[in-house]
Design a protein around this motif. Structure first.
Motif, mmCIF file in Angstrom:
data_model
loop_
_atom_site.group_PDB
_atom_site.id
_atom_site.type_symbol
_atom_site.label_atom_id
_atom_site.label_comp_id
_atom_site.label_asym_id
_atom_site.label_seq_id
_atom_site.Cartn_x
_atom_site.Cartn_y
_atom_site.Cartn_z
ATOM 1 N N SER A 53 -41.859 45.055 57.690
ATOM 2 C CA SER A 53 -41.883 44.384 58.997
ATOM 3 C C SER A 53 -40.501 44.361 59.639
ATOM 4 O O SER A 53 -40.381 44.296 60.869
ATOM 5 N N GLY A 54 -39.441 44.415 58.812
ATOM 6 C CA GLY A 54 -38.082 44.425 59.335
ATOM 7 C C GLY A 54 -37.562 45.804 59.694
ATOM 8 O O GLY A 54 -36.413 45.940 60.117
ATOM 9 N N GLY A 55 -38.421 46.817 59.528
ATOM 10 C CA GLY A 55 -38.039 48.162 59.929
ATOM 11 C C GLY A 55 -37.208 48.924 58.916
ATOM 12 O O GLY A 55 -36.615 49.961 59.255
ATOM 13 N N LEU A 56 -37.158 48.475 57.669
ATOM 14 C CA LEU A 56 -36.391 49.191 56.653
ATOM 15 C C LEU A 56 -37.180 50.381 56.135
ATOM 16 O O LEU A 56 -38.404 50.380 56.135
ATOM 17 N N THR A 57 -36.466 51.396 55.678
ATOM 18 C CA THR A 57 -37.119 52.550 55.067
ATOM 19 C C THR A 57 -37.585 52.183 53.658
ATOM 20 O O THR A 57 -37.174 51.150 53.098
ATOM 21 N N HIS A 58 -38.435 53.048 53.077
ATOM 22 C CA HIS A 58 -38.906 52.804 51.718
ATOM 23 C C HIS A 58 -37.734 52.803 50.743
ATOM 24 O O HIS A 58 -37.680 51.976 49.814
ATOM 25 N N GLN A 59 -36.764 53.679 50.956
ATOM 26 C CA GLN A 59 -35.590 53.747 50.086
ATOM 27 C C GLN A 59 -34.765 52.460 50.182
ATOM 28 O O GLN A 59 -34.276 51.944 49.170
ATOM 29 N N GLN A 60 -34.623 51.929 51.378
ATOM 30 C CA GLN A 60 -33.871 50.678 51.554
ATOM 31 C C GLN A 60 -34.620 49.498 50.920
ATOM 32 O O GLN A 60 -33.987 48.597 50.348
ATOM 33 N N ALA A 61 -35.948 49.518 50.995
ATOM 34 C CA ALA A 61 -36.745 48.457 50.367
ATOM 35 C C ALA A 61 -36.589 48.491 48.851
ATOM 36 O O ALA A 61 -36.442 47.446 48.201
ATOM 37 N N ILE A 62 -36.605 49.698 48.268
ATOM 38 C CA ILE A 62 -36.450 49.827 46.823
ATOM 39 C C ILE A 62 -35.050 49.407 46.397
ATOM 40 O O ILE A 62 -34.859 48.776 45.341
ATOM 41 N N SER A 63 -34.035 49.720 47.213
ATOM 42 C CA SER A 63 -32.672 49.288 46.914
ATOM 43 C C SER A 63 -32.570 47.766 46.930
ATOM 44 O O SER A 63 -31.870 47.166 46.106
ATOM 45 N N TRP A 64 -33.257 47.144 47.868
ATOM 46 C CA TRP A 64 -33.323 45.672 47.940
ATOM 47 C C TRP A 64 -33.935 45.124 46.650
ATOM 48 O O TRP A 64 -33.392 44.192 46.041
ATOM 49 N N LEU A 65 -35.056 45.704 46.214
ATOM 50 C CA LEU A 65 -35.680 45.274 44.970
ATOM 51 C C LEU A 65 -34.755 45.479 43.777
ATOM 52 O O LEU A 65 -34.663 44.619 42.889
ATOM 53 N N PHE A 66 -34.078 46.633 43.733
ATOM 54 C CA PHE A 66 -33.140 46.892 42.648
ATOM 55 C C PHE A 66 -32.090 45.787 42.567
ATOM 56 O O PHE A 66 -31.805 45.253 41.487
ATOM 57 N N ALA A 67 -31.509 45.447 43.703
ATOM 58 C CA ALA A 67 -30.413 44.475 43.727
ATOM 59 C C ALA A 67 -30.841 43.129 43.172
ATOM 60 O O ALA A 67 -30.187 42.551 42.292
ATOM 61 N N ILE A 68 -31.961 42.607 43.673
ATOM 62 C CA ILE A 68 -32.329 41.239 43.307
ATOM 63 C C ILE A 68 -32.931 41.146 41.912
ATOM 64 O O ILE A 68 -32.754 40.131 41.220
ATOM 65 N N PRO A 106 -30.585 53.562 44.007
ATOM 66 C CA PRO A 106 -30.200 52.466 44.910
ATOM 67 C C PRO A 106 -29.130 52.925 45.906
ATOM 68 O O PRO A 106 -28.267 53.738 45.577
ATOM 69 N N GLN A 107 -29.205 52.386 47.108
ATOM 70 C CA GLN A 107 -28.279 52.769 48.169
ATOM 71 C C GLN A 107 -27.209 51.702 48.360
ATOM 72 O O GLN A 107 -27.509 50.505 48.355
ATOM 73 N N LEU A 108 -25.984 52.144 48.544
ATOM 74 C CA LEU A 108 -24.907 51.223 48.881
ATOM 75 C C LEU A 108 -24.973 50.891 50.359
ATOM 76 O O LEU A 108 -25.220 51.755 51.196
ATOM 77 N N VAL A 109 -24.764 49.620 50.683
ATOM 78 C CA VAL A 109 -24.772 49.155 52.072
ATOM 79 C C VAL A 109 -23.443 48.474 52.352
ATOM 80 O O VAL A 109 -23.073 47.527 51.643
ATOM 81 N N MET A 110 -22.734 48.919 53.362
ATOM 82 C CA MET A 110 -21.458 48.295 53.717
ATOM 83 C C MET A 110 -21.710 47.122 54.657
ATOM 84 O O MET A 110 -22.242 47.308 55.762
ATOM 85 N N PRO A 111 -21.366 45.903 54.258
ATOM 86 C CA PRO A 111 -21.601 44.742 55.121
ATOM 87 C C PRO A 111 -20.757 44.797 56.391
ATOM 88 O O PRO A 111 -19.601 45.227 56.368
ATOM 89 N N SER A 112 -21.361 44.395 57.478
ATOM 90 C CA SER A 112 -20.619 44.158 58.714
ATOM 91 C C SER A 112 -20.917 42.726 59.131
ATOM 92 O O SER A 112 -21.984 42.187 58.823
ATOM 93 N N PHE A 113 -19.976 42.101 59.815
ATOM 94 C CA PHE A 113 -20.067 40.656 60.020
ATOM 95 C C PHE A 113 -20.321 40.313 61.483
ATOM 96 O O PHE A 113 -19.578 40.727 62.374
ATOM 97 N N SER A 114 -21.427 39.580 61.679
ATOM 98 C CA SER A 114 -21.828 39.112 63.000
ATOM 99 C C SER A 114 -22.004 37.604 62.943
ATOM 100 O O SER A 114 -22.668 37.085 62.038
ATOM 101 N N LEU A 115 -21.393 36.909 63.898
ATOM 102 C CA LEU A 115 -21.484 35.448 63.904
ATOM 103 C C LEU A 115 -22.931 34.985 64.016
ATOM 104 O O LEU A 115 -23.351 34.041 63.340
ATOM 105 N N ASP A 116 -23.703 35.673 64.855
ATOM 106 C CA ASP A 116 -25.113 35.298 65.006
ATOM 107 C C ASP A 116 -25.867 35.460 63.688
ATOM 108 O O ASP A 116 -26.691 34.611 63.322
ATOM 109 N N ALA A 117 -25.599 36.554 62.987
ATOM 110 C CA ALA A 117 -26.281 36.788 61.713
ATOM 111 C C ALA A 117 -25.859 35.760 60.670
ATOM 112 O O ALA A 117 -26.686 35.303 59.861
#
Length: 417
Positions: A46-61, A211-222
């Protein structure tokens, strides 16, 4: 508390690995790797992530959550399970429609830092010492009662599968003393579900995914929308629940250390697109319950089993997700409800056996049961806040007695955190 001795803790694991700890750890893993994993997958879609990004999310947690539980279980020899915040996954899923994955990862990182700071300063330990135990236990009952009611509604939805589990559990408790009743219930209900052809393989893509590496970027709203509510969920929901159930089972949980490592877990998982690896309330409840064995000092072995399965699930998430999603939800819900019986009973006794803080404990129970959510923060946090406020208004004199008891414990060298 004894100093950390990895060799001694590891040496004790085989001694305590038995049918009870193996079944409790496996059940906790099955619970954590079924419905909650599907929540993450659905939220990623629902958040628009790819299947690879979803699996990386699962891997991390799952991978880092599993390692977190194994480490803390060995260090403190307590059944402290690691996983992630399920309400946090729901919160993040909604936010992903507004922010990029990199901005979300930046918010995850900030949430981890906030939790880490609260643990390092010792603030959480001081707060937990001050909060009355009956109010914490009332929150635990309210938050965990859904597992009990879920067992009953599962009987309505699938009477043969859920009903067979309950009947076998009761008969095993009465007649089969050597076999944990939860094991008998799970095995029989699994057989019934297979005979009824209730295992449905979906169309989810299967295969090992790096798993994919994701570089954080910082947004005040987020940060405002994700980081602050997520940090409150980790502390006020997951850690508070885990602390409460451990206390209900007679342990003295290391509150500050649990908070510190939950913060570190959040920082690490952010680089893989995961929202947090922290102490897990429901899994800790299962691994610390009487189902994990009569010897409380050995129940930490259940977390070793659970953590190993969690880490393996995270590492091979791309392969195993389709098989996990095939398991009937009513089966998992019923067995999880049976596993929570001991936790609910001990928490109820701790909440209402004393004459002090009864009204505050009652309000904590009903607020947690209500499932309310304000400012994206779920009911366990507000249950503690509401219970304390009510007791401060109606039962203020009880706090004076509690303060004197705490001072006596500290003077006598009693460990209260």
């Amino acid at each position: 508390m004894s100093e950390f001795n990895l060799g001694q803790s590891l040496k004790g694991v085989p001694k305590f690995l038995n049918l009870n700890t193996l079944s409790a750890g496996t059940l906790a893993a099955i619970f954590g790797c079924t419905g909650p994993a599907l929540i993450v997958i659905g939220g990623a879609a629902s958040g628009g992530l790819t299947h690879q990004q979803a699996i990386s999310w699962l891997f991390a947690i799952y991978f880092f959550g599993g390692l977190l539980g194994i480490y803390l279980a060995l260090k403190y020899r307590q059944p402290i399970a690691g996983a992630y915040s399920i309400p946090g996954a729901v919160l993040v899923a909604g936010a992903l429609t507004q922010f990029s994955l990199n901005e979300a990862a930046g918010a995850y990182f900030v949430a981890g830092v906030l939790v880490l700071i609260l643990g390092v300063t010792g603030l959480i330990g001081k707060i937990m010492r001050w909060i009355p135990l009956p109010i914490v236990m009332g929150m635990i009952v309210g938050a965990m009662i859904r597992f009990g009611t879920g067992m009953i509604t599962s009987i309505e939805a699938a009477p043969l599968i859920a009903g067979s589990a309950v009947v076998v559990y009761l008969l095993s408790s009465r007649y089969l003393k050597k076999v944990p009743p939860i094991v008998s219930a799970f095995v029989v209900s699994m057989i019934v579900a297979l005979l009824l052809n209730q295992f449905k393989m979906g169309d989810v893509e299967s295969g090992f995914i790096t798993p994919q590496l994701v570089m954080p970027s910082f947004s005040l709203d987020a940060i405002v929308s994700i980081a602050i509510p997520l940090a409150l969920l980790v502390i006020g929901a997951e850690n508070a629940q885990a602390t409460g159930v451990l206390m209900a089972q007679g342990y003295k949980p290391p509150v500050n250390a649990m908070t510190v490592w939950s913060g570190i877990g959040g920082i690490v998982t952010s680089f893989f697109g995961g929202h947090n690896a922290n102490i897990a309330g429901p899994m800790t409840a299962i691994c610390s319950s009487q189902e994990a064995g009569e010897k409380k000092e050995g129940r930490y072995a259940a977390v070793i089993v659970n953590g190993t399965l969690f880490a393996s699930f995270g590492l091979f998430a791309g392969v195993v997700v389709p098989f996990v999603s095939a398991m009937p939800g009513v089966l998992v819900a019923t067995v999880a409800g049976l596993a929570m019986i001991g936790v609910l009973l001990s928490s109820l006794q701790a909440a209402f056996s004393d004459s002090k803080f009864q009204i505050g404990a009652f309000f904590a129970l009903i607020i947690a049961m209500s499932g309310v959510s304000f400012f994206s923060v779920s009911s366990p946090f507000w249950a503690i806040i509401g219970g304390v406020v009510v007791s401060l208004i109606i039962e203020k004199s009880h706090f004076t007695v509690k303060s004197e008891e705490t001072k006596r414990d500290e003077t006598a060298g009693v460990e209260v955190v």
